[in-house]
Design an enzyme around this catalytic site. Structure first.
Site, short mmCIF file in Angstrom:
data_model
loop_
_atom_site.label_atom_id
_atom_site.label_comp_id
_atom_site.label_asym_id
_atom_site.label_seq_id
_atom_site.Cartn_x
_atom_site.Cartn_y
_atom_site.Cartn_z
N HIS A 126 8.37 -4.36 -3.73
CA HIS A 126 7.75 -4.62 -2.32
C HIS A 126 8.76 -4.94 -1.41
O HIS A 126 9.60 -5.60 -1.73
CB HIS A 126 6.49 -5.60 -2.81
CG HIS A 126 5.89 -5.88 -1.44
ND1 HIS A 126 5.04 -4.78 -0.83
CD2 HIS A 126 5.72 -6.91 -0.61
CE1 HIS A 126 4.34 -5.52 0.27
NE2 HIS A 126 4.71 -6.74 0.30
N ASP A 129 0.81 -1.30 -0.01
CA ASP A 129 0.09 0.01 -0.03
C ASP A 129 0.95 1.20 0.20
O ASP A 129 0.47 2.28 0.47
CB ASP A 129 -0.75 -0.06 1.25
CG ASP A 129 0.00 0.02 2.61
OD1 ASP A 129 1.32 -0.26 2.35
OD2 ASP A 129 -0.92 -0.17 3.49
N CYS A 173 4.89 -0.39 2.52
CA CYS A 173 5.50 -1.58 3.23
C CYS A 173 6.82 -1.41 3.63
O CYS A 173 6.99 -2.18 4.48
CB CYS A 173 5.31 -2.33 1.65
SG CYS A 173 6.59 -1.84 0.33
#
Length: 292
Positions: free
Chosen positions: A277, A153, A156
């Site tokens: 991520h 989001d 992270c």
């Protein structure tokens, strides 16, 4: 111009800018095709460019909506001053309706994002994502660790660090606190960081104003965190941070000058189409490695 036309015009410009950015990214990728070190720097730069554009587009749309709300408010005041109450309720209902439409649109966007993530999960069962996770899991298993999943989001990196701090140091930090620490540390050590920061369009070193804006985005938006932010986190928290990744150096170590067990994160290039991520890690007590 009608309200819907104003919003549509902004959204149309945003779509055009996104296409232009993707064309620019493709051109950059070609220049770094056979240069591994440049590819790594370019990957981080691309993520930053996309995050900055997403943040700017969001801010512009919010500004337009606030402006439109202001127009509606002025309409209500004008009718009341003129003693014309027959249309006041109608205008007020229009405002409520628009607010509801914005809420519905936001919910729809969140739903589409979730669907996109689920679709990506299906597509990558035998793709780059799955291979990357297997490679990271193998490296973590050697340390008796496994992946601890963190939501994708924009926060992270900060959520992964917060999880590690609570796990290893019994320290509890909110995402806001960590973002403020990073923004403050970068501002206080400007001369150490600014040589590694460049304008996403000109590739020139940031001006003083651009530097201030960069720090403010860290503080007040969900802009993605990269190597610069990891360095600032390590230094401001005075703890080492190790990044485990599938390719390249097995471990990227930051803050080796600090004592104590390092915070260990997993870095994924192919986790989602939405961008790179970070996940956290935890002890693999049952020797059952997660695949998520």
């Amino acid at each position: 111009m009608e309200d819907n036309d104003i919003v549509s015009s902004v959204e149309s410009r945003h779509r055009k800018e996104k296409k232009e950015l993707q064309a620019h990214i493709q051109a950059l990728k070609k220049t770094a095709k056979n240069d591994k070190s440049k590819k790594k720097e370019l990957t981080a730069e691309i993520a930053r460019l996309e995050a900055e554009q997403d943040s700017r587009h969001k801010e512009e749309l919010e500004a337009v909506q606030k402006q439109l709300d202001g127009i509606v408010d002025n309409n209500i005041i004008e009718h009341v001053e003129q003693g014309d109450t027959s249309t006041t309720d109608e205008v007020a209902k229009t405002r409520v309706s628009k607010a509801q439409k914005r809420r519905d649109k936001k919910m729809q966007q969140e739903k589409e994002r979730e669907e996109q993530i689920k679709q990506q999960e299906k597509e990558n069962i035998h793709g780059p994502r799955n291979k990357e996770i297997q490679a990271i899991n193998a490296k973590l298993k050697q340390r008796n660790l496994k992946i601890f999943s963190i939501p994708s989001d924009g926060d992270c990196l900060y959520k992964a660090v917060a999880h590690q701090l609570s796990l290893k140091r019994q320290q509890n930090f909110s995402i806001e606190e960590l973002r403020n620490k990073v923004a403050d540390y970068i501002k206080e050590n400007k001369h150490d960081f600014i040589p590694f920061m460049s304008n996403s369009e000109t590739y020139e070193m940031l001006t003083d104003q651009e530097f201030e804006e960069y720090c403010e985005k860290i503080r007040s938006t969900k802009v993605w965190g990269g190597q610069i932010e990891i360095r600032a986190l390590s230094s401001s928290l005075k703890c080492p941070i190790n990044i485990i990744q599938a390719s390249g150096p097995e471990t990227i170590e930051q803050g080796k000058e600090f004592v104590g067990d390092p915070l260990i994160l997993a870095y994924h290039r192919h986790m989602y189409k939405l961008g790179e991520h970070y996940n956290s890690t935890c002890l693999n007590e049952n020797e059952d490695v997660e695949d998520d």
